[in-house]
Design an enzyme around this catalytic site. Structure first.
Site, PDB file in Angstrom:
ATOM      1  N   GLY A  10      42.208  26.965  50.689  1.00 12.29           N
ATOM      2  CA  GLY A  10      41.557  28.217  50.780  1.00 12.29           C
ATOM      3  C   GLY A  10      40.519  28.526  51.893  1.00 12.29           C
ATOM      4  N   GLN A  90      44.685  32.977  43.802  1.00 20.41           N
ATOM      5  CA  GLN A  90      45.105  34.421  43.702  1.00 20.41           C
ATOM      6  C   GLN A  90      43.499  34.848  42.980  1.00 20.41           C
ATOM      7  OE1 GLN A  90      44.857  37.835  43.351  1.00 20.41           O
ATOM      8  NE2 GLN A  90      45.382  37.466  41.280  1.00 20.41           N
ATOM      9  N   SER A 132      35.044  29.890  37.670  1.00 17.73           N
ATOM     10  CA  SER A 132      34.733  31.453  37.992  1.00 17.73           C
ATOM     11  C   SER A 132      33.545  31.876  36.829  1.00 17.73           C
ATOM     12  CB  SER A 132      35.710  32.277  38.077  1.00 17.73           C
ATOM     13  OG  SER A 132      35.398  33.587  38.008  1.00 17.73           O
ATOM     14  N   GLU A 134      34.093  34.621  35.712  1.00 19.65           N
ATOM     15  CA  GLU A 134      34.953  35.664  34.757  1.00 19.65           C
ATOM     16  C   GLU A 134      35.641  34.786  33.542  1.00 19.65           C
ATOM     17  OE1 GLU A 134      36.364  38.589  35.241  1.00 19.65           O
ATOM     18  OE2 GLU A 134      34.842  39.036  36.825  1.00 19.65           O
ATOM     19  N   TYR A 155      43.693  36.063  35.396  1.00 19.00           N
ATOM     20  CA  TYR A 155      42.799  35.499  36.360  1.00 19.00           C
ATOM     21  C   TYR A 155      41.834  34.524  35.711  1.00 19.00           C
ATOM     22  CZ  TYR A 155      39.206  34.195  39.653  1.00 19.00           C
ATOM     23  OH  TYR A 155      38.121  33.532  40.455  1.00 19.00           O
TER      24      TYR A 155
END
Length: 350
Positions: A10, A90, A132, A134, A155
């Site tokens: 990345g 992603q 993350s 999230e 995700y």
């Protein structure tokens, strides 16, 4: 001092570009994984790139894909990095609802592919997994290293898998594998489809008469927004500790999307309510209401604290967007303390 070698997946993303700058400034040789494409995707690191044939070059790009475990193993065997930063994914939460299988493979399973490759080729390397906020999903804030996960998107589910497999390899095989649970972090290099960049760019374009309205979804979602260049410093610090561990990286503050709108549009002297329209297409099937990180552990053990908070971040991003629109018109502005190089990137095939 032995030369340090790092590999970044990345590397062409927001975090990868800032991390590459940081490591190069610290004297590392940096290798980056780049997906093959018919168009250049390396604009965030163009200013870092140097012809690999020139003496003293310390940045090398290699074609590869996170779905290809064999390629990852070959690359690691060739490069033999002492530190590996797995940032590739992603990473768009809303898109993950449209492409859940792809997200699971690239965001989740890529981590176990990489860990297996490390175990077989360079088991003494230190591994950083980009986890993350999230993952916490609908768990009430503040969220710390001991907060239970309740992911609310494909995700986030993929990131939970990657988090736990990283811990599993650390415990099962004694590998140096650390999770950085980073809360939202933004910059002028943020992708154009992410809400903070959409807002900053729209504020600039509307102020200059180049756009009329901005379409957004949920304005009430609250996030702990920090500044990406500071967060990559925390990544590096994690791999300098004697023992691997997991850390929450955050500012400890919370602002809504509505708040961010106000900050960006205030910078250009406009009332956002006159220019923003609701579009249900930007709503997620399951929303995450409020994320606020508790960075106490990182402050105590890593000596890391955020210094840029959301109001300053909004100003930085809006001013960068204005500079882009008034100057070259580029969607993203690359800022760096490293002197720019004018050579066109040409990733290595090997």
């Amino acid at each position: 001092m032995t030369e340090k070698v790092a590999l970044i997946t990345g590397i062409t993303g927001q975090d990868g570009s800032y991390l590459a700058e940081l490591l190069l400034n610290k004297g590392y040789t940096v290798h980056g994984l780049v997906r093959r494409s018919s168009t250049f995707t390396t604009h965030r690191i163009d200013h870092l790139y140097q012809d690999p044939h020139e003496p003293g070059t310390r940045l090398f790009l290699h074609y590869g894909d996170l779905s290809d475990g064999t390629r990852l193993a070959r690359l690691l065997d060739t490069v033999q990095p002492c530190e590996i930063y797995h940032l590739g994914a992603q990473s768009h939460v809303r898109v993950s609802f449209d492409e859940p299988e792809f997200t699971g493979s690239i965001t989740g399973l890529s981590t176990v592919r990489l860990l297996e490759a490390i175990r077989g080729t360079c088991p003494d390397s230190r591994f950083y997994q980009a986890s993350s906020s999230e993952m916490f999903g609908s768990t009430p804030p503040p969220q710390s290293e001991t907060t239970p996960f309740h992911p609310r998107s494909p995700y986030a589910c993929a990131k939970v898998y990657a988090y736990w497999v990283t811990r599993n390899y650390r415990e099962a095989y004694g590998m140096y594998a650390a999770n950085g649970v980073l809360f939202n972090h933004e910059s002028p290099r943020r992708g154009a489809t992410f809400v903070t960049q959409k807002i900053a760019r729209a504020a600039a374009r509307i102020a200059l008469g180049r756009q009329e309205v901005l379409h957004l979804g949920n304005l009430e979602a609250r996030r702990d927004w920090g500044y990406a260049p500071e967060y990559v410093e925390a990544m590096w610090r994690m791999l300098q500790q004697d023992e691997p561990d997991d850390y929450v990286i955050a500012t400890g503050t919370s602002y809504s999307v509505r708040d961010f709108l106000g900050l960006c549009f205030e910078r250009v002297g406009l009332d956002w309510q006159r220019h923003v329209r609701f579009d249900e297409r930007y709503l997620r099937p399951s929303e995450v209401p409020d994320l606020i990180g508790d960075p106490a552990k990182a402050q105590r053990l890593l000596g890391w604290s955020a210094t840029v908070y959301t109001p300053e971040l909004a100003r930085i991003m809006t001013e960068a967007a204005l500079a882009d629109e008034e100057g070259t018109g580029r969607a993203e502005r690359v800022e760096s303390s490293v002197p720019p190089l004018t050579r066109t990137p040409a990733p290595q095939a090997g």
